[in-house]
Design a protein around this motif. Sequence first.
Motif, PDB file in Angstrom:
ATOM      1  N   ASP A   1      -7.269   2.579   4.463  1.00 61.47           N
ATOM      2  CA  ASP A   1      -5.656   2.528   3.919  1.00 61.47           C
ATOM      3  C   ASP A   1      -5.226   3.299   3.606  1.00 61.47           C
TER       4      ASP A   1
ATOM      5  N   ARG B   1      -9.725  -0.961   3.312  1.00 61.79           N
ATOM      6  CA  ARG B   1     -10.080  -0.980   4.850  1.00 61.79           C
ATOM      7  C   ARG B   1      -9.464   0.017   5.680  1.00 61.79           C
TER       8      ARG B   1
ATOM      9  N   THR C   1       0.861  -1.176  -0.225  1.00 64.96           N
ATOM     10  CA  THR C   1       0.029   0.081   0.281  1.00 64.96           C
ATOM     11  C   THR C   1       0.700   1.427   0.419  1.00 64.96           C
TER      12      THR C   1
HETATM   13 MG   LIG Z   1      -2.025  -3.056   1.980  1.00 67.07          MG
END
Ligand SMILES: [Mg+2]
Length: 653
Positions: free
Chosen positions: A128, A126, A103
């Motif tokens: 992120d 999520r 990420t």
């Molecule tokens: Mg990730």
Amino acid sequence: MKTLPLLKLLDLLAESKEEAKELKEILTILSLTGEEVPELIEALEIKAKELLLQDLNFPPPRADMLGSEGLIIGIEENTGLPFFWEEPKKSCLIMGSIGSGKTNLALNLIHQLVEKGVTVWIFDRRKDYWPLIRSLEGTHLIPWRELRFNVLFPPEGVGHEVWLGKVAEAFCHTYDLLTGSKSLFEEVLFIVWQEADREGRIPTFVDVYERFSRKDYVPVRTALDPQYRSRILDRLRPILRKAGSILACERGFDLISLSECGRAVIFDVSLEEQFRDFLILTLMWHIWCYRNENAGTYSPLVFVLDEARYTLRERRGSLEHYILDIDQLITGSRPFNMGFIICEQVPSQLSRAIVDNTQLKVAFNTQAHEIPHVARIMGLSREQADVLRSLEVGECIAVLAGSRCSIPVLLRIPLYSGCGDRIPREEAENAIRETIEELGWDWDEQEEEFRQGLPEEEFELLKEVAKDPFRSLSEYITALKTTKRRFYTTLSRLIEKKLLKTSKVNPGKGRPRKLLELTERGIHVLRREIPDAEIKPLHGGVAHAFWIEELKRSLSPRHKVEVCKALHSGRIPDLLVDGTLAIEVEASANVRYDLEKYKEILKEIPHLLIAVEEANCEGLLEELEKALKKGLTPEERSRVKILKVQELLKEFG
Ligand SMILES: [Mg+2]
Ligand SMILES: Nc1ncnc2c1ncn2[C@@H]1O[C@H](COP(=O)(O)OP(=O)(O)OP(=O)(O)O)[C@@H](O)[C@H]1O
């Protein structure tokens, strides 16, 4: 001590291939003449020392292999030089185990893309990617509850036949339905479209659900297996229950503008797995089909998908089971100036189309069992593949397939500021509001419409129904301290506005009772007004929920009663009594029986009782008798009893 073959050393010492050739020639001559050239020896010694300190598995690439324009991916470990990528529309695959830095790299790429004017759509499971809100001005955020997307409404310029076909494809791909169900689903989409068209409106998923659950429903192609319908209904029900408010709008957001806005757009898709994948797919198809059908210059757009194996997974099985053409989505995107950034922990489960059609491939620290796959994808030697296991967080191997740098290089990725930070919702609120306003979707105006048309007493009744849905109408009248007449006027207005609906139950004494239930739209209106309103989930409708409560209450003192207990098969009988008797309640007007479910229950549980609420399900008793006779074996049939739900209650009571 590592050793280097002399010729390799020369290759690395030279700036170019030509120079390497020259050097080799000089050395050959020197060895023949026995002459000594101290400068050359010194240079070789220095280079040799340098190289021995470096990673032999990944020798430093020549400067021209690193590129000089485009996005900076990371810093090459041996040379300290940046490694570039020029063609983001040729897509990128980022692999690595949990927490290895995927990420973080994606965040670096997104930031640079947006700075270059590229629109990036991020499907974030999520939160992120929320740190982008802090670090990249103008980032849009759309939490899924806020999204308005009528999946049935075709993108501009795309015929509804083409579009509905794509929707059916995406639905059946994500919900694991085969071609038979797909044909049926597609046909129903067409019928719903035509019906709505005649009434001068645009259909939504709610119409599709209603059509499938109608009592007078007849499969269009009579040859189709009736099980297709129940399979589709099983999947539609939870969608409408949980996500109805997203889909139940005529048009929804202007996605085309959103695909050309030159910003990062985070779709927060932290919702139920399969529906999420359906949503992601249809959102991408929407833009794909729009660009496919409308000639023009397309502004650059990149999709970011985490754990792409779910959305774009390969279905194993015979060819006819491949419903979604992932190849078409991925390769077909390039001409329309669209690319993908795909992050994946388990690349062995990715569709081949992704592996074949991504140019930049990056591998972070990799789990042992994935190493062979990653090595194959990256074209790594055995020694190089061994390194995958020992890479530190933020360290990776990159290769540009079929391009200037087809040898793997070792990179370090800079830490993106804010990566890993949790951004609280209050902080994100501004980004959400701005996004939604910019999309031309004026919440206040939309809500005003409801609010204006929703006087206090209507609102109060909605709240009461949400609080306790099993009350009789007279109990509501008492609770609201109103008169009968006013109450009935309020009720009929709410029903007209499709915020409330009614079902009947007949508990045995006197006439059937009416129960009230919020519609999806009703839940939506209430939630917007009171975000934390307590709304009791009513699986299968209010009448169904009512009977489960009643039966549970009358059985509980003497028996062990389990509600919502999943069997090994994954099926959940309405009630499980002492582990040996399953009870299925059929009480909702729009839901018919599910023979497949009965059969599966009977495989695990000795006895099955089917309890029917006739007030809602007229004629179902006879229909069931016939269906069971035809669909079950005599042995199975002997273990099933059909009863009116009131009789059942009496039997236990
Ligand atoms: Mg990730
Ligand atoms: N290049 C880097 N340098 C330093 N620290 C890093 C780097 N990349 C990631 N990290 C740290 O590791 C943490 C996890 O990184 P990241 O979220 O990118 O991993 P991931 O591979 O996406 O994990 P997941 O599989 O859970 O999605 C980050 O919060 C960050 O603190």
